[in-house]
Design a protein around this motif. Structure first.
Motif, short mmCIF file in Angstrom:
data_model
loop_
_atom_site.label_atom_id
_atom_site.label_comp_id
_atom_site.label_asym_id
_atom_site.label_seq_id
_atom_site.Cartn_x
_atom_site.Cartn_y
_atom_site.Cartn_z
N TYR A 1 -5.95 2.98 12.17
CA TYR A 1 -6.88 2.39 11.22
C TYR A 1 -6.94 3.22 9.94
O TYR A 1 -6.89 2.68 8.83
CB TYR A 1 -8.27 2.26 11.84
N VAL A 2 -7.05 4.53 10.10
CA VAL A 2 -7.13 5.40 8.92
C VAL A 2 -5.82 5.35 8.14
O VAL A 2 -5.82 5.27 6.91
CB VAL A 2 -7.47 6.85 9.34
N LEU A 3 -4.70 5.35 8.83
CA LEU A 3 -3.40 5.35 8.16
C LEU A 3 -3.15 4.04 7.40
O LEU A 3 -2.73 4.06 6.24
CB LEU A 3 -2.29 5.57 9.18
N LEU A 4 -3.45 2.92 8.04
CA LEU A 4 -3.09 1.63 7.45
C LEU A 4 -4.19 1.00 6.60
O LEU A 4 -3.89 0.27 5.65
CB LEU A 4 -2.70 0.65 8.56
N ARG A 5 -5.43 1.26 6.91
CA ARG A 5 -6.53 0.61 6.19
C ARG A 5 -7.17 1.53 5.15
O ARG A 5 -7.38 1.13 4.02
CB ARG A 5 -7.58 0.15 7.21
N VAL A 6 -7.46 2.77 5.52
CA VAL A 6 -8.15 3.69 4.61
C VAL A 6 -7.17 4.29 3.61
O VAL A 6 -7.51 4.50 2.45
CB VAL A 6 -8.89 4.78 5.41
N ARG A 7 -5.93 4.60 4.06
CA ARG A 7 -4.86 5.16 3.24
C ARG A 7 -5.27 6.52 2.63
O ARG A 7 -5.74 6.59 1.51
CB ARG A 7 -4.44 4.18 2.16
#
Length: 139
Positions: free
Chosen positions: A28-34
């Motif tokens: 989630y952090v890698l793909l959504r929050v960036r």
């Protein structure tokens, strides 16, 4: 002997639960929050010099600020920044579980995951995530 097997099953079940939850957290952090956007927002520079280190030692919380300055450049690489956020959140959640276990005598409930939800809420506002888990970096 059977008691030890039950204990190992409990430990392995807990480890699998935590690994699964934080794998989803990482994605989630890698793909959504960036996380690379955090580094573009505040490009901190870290130097391995004694003068840079001396600026952190002379004040309260200086070593925490030094650790923040050390981890911040990793956010230029998206996967490394997501890994830092995930590991810091994991450590905060495990410390919360340990604290709750010392208060209530057991830490088996899901309450220890509340800090992870709060950190995800703050990440949506694009505040610097290392200062959440470690401390504030001086400017």
């Amino acid at each position: 002997m059977q008691n030890q097997r039950r204990d190992w099953r409990h430990v392995l079940g807990f480890a699998a639960q935590v690994a699964g939850l934080f794998a989803v957290f990482y994605l989630y952090v890698l793909l959504r929050v960036r996380p690379e956007l955090f580094y573009q927002q505040i490009p901190d520079v870290f130097r391995f010099e004694s003068s840079f280190f001396a600026g952190f030692v002379n004040r309260p919380g200086g070593l925490v600020g030094y650790a923040t300055a050390f981890l911040s450049p990793l956010f230029a690489i998206g996967w490394a920044g997501a890994l830092v956020i995930t590991l810091l959140t994991l450590f905060v959640c495990l410390a919360t579980r340990r604290f709750l276990a010392s208060l209530a005598g057991r830490g088996g409930s899901f309450v220890y995951l509340v800090p992870a939800l709060l950190i995800l809420m703050v990440l949506g506002k694009y505040n610097h995530p290392v200062s959440l888990g470690v401390g504030q970096c001086p400017r």
